[in-house]
Write an enzyme that holds these catalytic residues in place. Structure first.
Site, mmCIF file in Angstrom:
data_model
loop_
_atom_site.group_PDB
_atom_site.id
_atom_site.type_symbol
_atom_site.label_atom_id
_atom_site.label_comp_id
_atom_site.label_asym_id
_atom_site.label_seq_id
_atom_site.Cartn_x
_atom_site.Cartn_y
_atom_site.Cartn_z
ATOM 1 N N ARG A 45 -33.617 38.803 -23.206
ATOM 2 C CA ARG A 45 -33.737 37.718 -24.185
ATOM 3 C C ARG A 45 -34.944 37.919 -25.095
ATOM 4 N NH1 ARG A 45 -31.968 32.578 -20.372
ATOM 5 N NH2 ARG A 45 -29.759 32.620 -20.938
ATOM 6 N N LYS A 58 -18.270 28.024 -9.462
ATOM 7 C CA LYS A 58 -17.461 26.813 -9.412
ATOM 8 C C LYS A 58 -16.424 26.752 -10.524
ATOM 9 C CE LYS A 58 -20.930 23.880 -7.164
ATOM 10 N NZ LYS A 58 -21.694 22.617 -7.249
ATOM 11 N N GLY A 62 -26.099 34.704 -19.294
ATOM 12 C CA GLY A 62 -26.375 34.239 -17.946
ATOM 13 C C GLY A 62 -26.268 35.318 -16.891
ATOM 14 N N GLY A 81 -24.102 29.165 -21.398
ATOM 15 C CA GLY A 81 -23.670 27.785 -21.531
ATOM 16 C C GLY A 81 -23.244 27.443 -22.945
#
Length: 400
Positions: A35, A200, A356, A380
């Site tokens: 990043r 998830k 991520g 995200g």
């Protein structure tokens, strides 16, 4: 969106750059500087244009007060190395150190202020609570350049409220990210496959709902796959399972079939007795997962199947690893997927690694950024864009 060019001549101007420098640390050592490297071109261009560059960012999740383990001091050192110039580090966000550093800055200098989240106003829930901090940040600068794609989906002071107080534009990193995502959502070259992993399924339901309208294939791995397998009637042992999402997944499986979207699930998994690199583990087919074991990676036949399903694709978006890649026994599936994407990238396909854990995985497994079409800095934000949501940090720039 306004670009930096729309801000005019920036020589001598104080330019507040909201970057995303939220890098993983092991103590004071940066374990993945991706990043920071992605942020350098915009900062360097502003410095070369003679701006007085004030970089702000967050790191980790401090609770609105300073915590040594979340200091941006190591980032300042690495940023200076990558820029090839000294970066002045302010030891607070909007206090005396920050004000003094900005006051002393000359044309072309770069200042990095301390972690924005050391001030509770950065992440406050209401505009009234954020306003004071946003005003203090804005007082340090003449213009804002929003270049932290990893936070543009957050309504936070440095991302959203400051843009209402200063002339604002997006930086080159955000322009690139949005451009790539538009290619994924506006007439993508086909076949178009989306690979989803991670823990998830509930985190990905909205994006699955949207992608069933646009993708040709959905390949599912990671912990979330066991809810899909359960929806197909398989027993999953001690594997991660969101029982309350099984009915929703059954609906998506039916909808995909109705729309002609192919959903590709693993045919085998690596099943272990516990979540540990040292645990006893074996490869089993999906209809033979032992009751006392948990699936921690897709198996070798699944890796081959996924590679075959990607081989003819011209556009691929990948978000989420195929297994617990941090542990060597469960890294093979993620590595095989990355290899398959690298191979089709070399043929001209657009491959997007969605930030991520996916970005961390490919680097940890020895792949380089240039083996893929694009590695996003915001998992995200990418998912919310693909869900069709407005990103507050971008919409506010259109309003300003």
């Amino acid at each position: 969106m306004h670009s930096i060019a729309d801000l005019g001549d920036l020589r001598g101007k104080r330019v507040l750059v909201r970057s995303d420098l939220n890098v993983p640390l092991d103590g004071a050592e940066i374990t993945d500087d991706g990043r920071i490297r992605a942020s350098v071109p915009t900062i360097a261009a502003l410095s070369e244009a003679g701006a007085r560059v004030i970089v702000c960012a967050h790191l980790g999740r401090p609770k609105g007060a300073p915590e040594d383990k979340f200091s941006l001091a190591p980032v300042a050192t690495r940023l200076g190395e990558l820029l090839g110039q000294d970066v002045t580090f302010a030891t607070d966000t909007v206090g005396e150190s920050a004000k003094a550093a900005v006051e002393a800055a000359e044309d072309g200098n770069v200042v990095l202020i301390e972690n924005l989240r050391f001030n509770a106003g950065e992440t406050a829930k209401t505009a009234e609570e954020r306003a004071e901090f946003a005003g203090q940040l804005a007082s340090l600068a003449d213009v804002l350049v929003s270049d932290g794609f990893g936070v543009v989906h957050r309504e936070q002071a440095s991302v959203f409220d400051v843009a209402r107080l200063l002339p604002s534009a997006v930086g080159g990193l955000v322009e690139t990210e949005v451009g790539v995502l538009r290619r994924l959502t506006t007439d993508p070259e086909r076949p178009y496959a989306v690979v989803l992993g991670g823990a998830k399924v509930s985190d990905k339901l909205a994006v699955i709902d949207n992608l069933i309208q646009t993708a040709d294939r959905l390949l599912i791995g990671g912990g979330m796959v066991f809810t899909f397998l359960k929806a197909q009637g398989h027993e999953v042992g001690k594997s991660l399972l969101e029982q309350d999402q099984v009915e929703a997944v059954e609906g998506y499986l039916a909808l995909a079939q109705e729309r002609g979207v192919e959903i590709v699930l693993p045919v085998d998994v690596v099943a272990a007795t516990e979540f540990s690199a040292d645990a006893e583990h074996e490869v089993v087919t999906i209809d033979a997962i032992p009751a006392d074991r948990m699936g921690l990676d897709i198996g070798p036949k699944s890796s081959q199947l996924f590679a075959e399903k990607l081989a003819d694709c011209r556009t691929v978006f990948w978000n989420g690893p195929m297994g617990a890649f941090e542990m060597e026994p469960y890294a093979a599936g993620t590595a095989a997927l990355a290899k398959a994407l690298a191979e089709i990238t070399s043929t001209g396909a657009l491959t997007v690694v969605g930030g991520g854990d996916s970005a961390a995985a490919v680097r940890q497994l020895g792949f380089t950024d240039d083996q893929f079409g694009h590695i996003s800095t915001g998992g995200g934000a990418s998912l919310e864009f693909l869900e069709g949501k407005d990103l507050p940090g971008l919409t506010v720039l259109d309003e300003s």
